[in-house]
Design an enzyme around this catalytic site. Structure first.
Site, short mmCIF file in Angstrom:
data_model
loop_
_atom_site.label_atom_id
_atom_site.label_comp_id
_atom_site.label_asym_id
_atom_site.label_seq_id
_atom_site.Cartn_x
_atom_site.Cartn_y
_atom_site.Cartn_z
CB ILE A 197 105.59 28.20 4.12
CG1 ILE A 197 106.64 27.09 4.35
CG2 ILE A 197 105.25 28.89 5.43
CD1 ILE A 197 108.00 27.62 4.74
CG HIS A 198 98.81 29.69 5.18
ND1 HIS A 198 98.62 30.99 5.64
CD2 HIS A 198 97.62 29.28 4.68
CE1 HIS A 198 97.36 31.33 5.42
NE2 HIS A 198 96.73 30.32 4.83
N PRO A 199 101.08 31.84 3.79
CG PRO A 199 100.09 33.13 2.10
CD PRO A 199 100.06 31.75 2.72
CG PHE A 221 103.05 29.34 9.78
CD1 PHE A 221 103.78 28.47 10.57
CD2 PHE A 221 101.77 29.69 10.17
CE1 PHE A 221 103.24 27.94 11.73
CE2 PHE A 221 101.21 29.17 11.32
CZ PHE A 221 101.95 28.29 12.11
CD GLN A 272 98.42 27.48 8.79
OE1 GLN A 272 98.23 28.49 8.13
NE2 GLN A 272 97.95 27.33 10.01
#
Length: 339
Positions: free
Chosen positions: A227-229, A231, A163
């Site tokens: 990358i989203h935290p 994920f 993500q």
């Protein structure tokens, strides 16, 4: 004790809860009851039929369970884009040069492609926040134990979309810089469209020519491959397995697409099958390991103490019960990443 098993139709309410909790961006876990039920049914069917040795549309969904409560889910798509192309951006460098002017520039460009069509895909990952790290490791790696035991069902390459960056309101700087200009939809709207409609709308509306990254707003450029935290934990698990952030990006939010050779993943390459012996008192060398049974529809995986002595895996009765095995059955054993 946490265990991982195949999803059942009776798990639908729990999967709905997890899908809502996963928030924006996990398109492989849609907050859509009809689609979730369809995927559960598809998974149940996949676990029931024999392997054909050919690429298939099989979809395998697993759940993480503790004390009868479902606390996580993750899936495997045997062939990404089986029915239609699987789109991504390929990150490349274009060279623009003029001998007359003495100019030689290397420009970062993104090209839409379907290079990853047909690869095995890890998807639909979510575990309840607040669970210990080992629960996430079990949920993620149990899929690889399953693949190792059912190798003929899966191809050579494997991918996992991470993500990308977006905020709580559903604003993605990458999407706003590119996709929104062609779709006239915000990130949340296109995510819902992705779930509800054929993916061919991507090819119909997204630009087929290269995207020159230096022309994008700074915020969009900085979000590429990020990358989203939420994920970061699963990304680290996969990188520890041998996945790498290659040259591919998610076409919606610009998140990294991890790739690997399936047979070189640590869990697949180094896990081993042993016959089981059950006893209450384990040998002194027993240690915590990742275990799965050697079954299809009755697949189960867990963490438990095990001692491998002279080619035999010694388990205590609780671990054997969690896996549904008896003395003489087989288990697959893999070491922990957290150790």
């Amino acid at each position: 004790m946490f265990t991982v098993r195949p999803v059942r139709t009776s798990d639908l309410p729990a999967i709905e809860r997890l899908a809502r909790a996963s928030g924006i961006g996990v398109t492989s876990l849609p907050s859509n009851r009809e689609k979730l039920f369809e995927r559960i049914q598809q998974s149940v069917s996949a676990f029931e039929h024999e392997a054909t040795g050919e690429a298939s549309r099989d979809y395998y969904m697993f759940v993480l369970e503790q004390g009868g409560v479902v606390a996580g889910t993750a899936s495997i798509c045997a062939s990404a884009g089986f029915d239609e192309p699987f789109y991504s951006y390929r990150s490349e460098t274009a060279v623009h040069a003029s001998r007359t002017l003495g100019v030689h520039n290397r420009i970062h460009v993104l090209n839409i492609c379907h290079d990853l069509t047909g690869t095995v895909q890890l998807c639909g990952f979510y575990v309840d926040s607040g669970l210990e790290a080992m629960a996430a490791e079990l949920m993620s790696r149990a899929r690889l134990l399953f693949i190792a035991g059912e190798r003929e069902r899966f191809g050579r390459r494997i991918i996992a979309e991470m993500q990308g960056i977006h905020d709580d309101a559903g604003q993605s700087p990458f999407w706003n810089a590119i996709g929104r200009r062609f779709f006239n939809m915000d990130f949340l709207q296109v995510e819902q469209a992705f779930v509800s409609h054929s993916k061919t709308f991507i090819a119909e509306l997204m630009p087929s020519y290269p995207i020159y990254v230096p022309l994008l707003p700074d915020e969009a450029q900085q979000s590429i491959s990020q990358i989203h935290p939420n994920f970061e934990r699963v990304c680290q698990l996969l990188c520890n397995e041998g996945f790498e952030a290659d040259n591919y990006l998610d076409i919606f939010d610009g998140g990294a697409v991890l790739t690997a050779e399936l047979d070189r993943l640590k869990t697949v390459e180094h896990s081993r099958i042993y016959p089981v012996e059950i006893q209450a008192s384990l040998p002194a060398q027993a240690s915590l390991q990742l275990l799965s049974n050697d079954r299809l529809a009755g697949f189960a995986a867990t963490f438990a103490r095990v001692a491998v002595v002279d080619g035999v895996a010694f388990l205590n009765p609780d671990a054997a019960k969690a896996l549904g095995v008896a003395s003489g059955d087989a288990v697959r054993v893999a070491g922990l990443q957290q150790a």
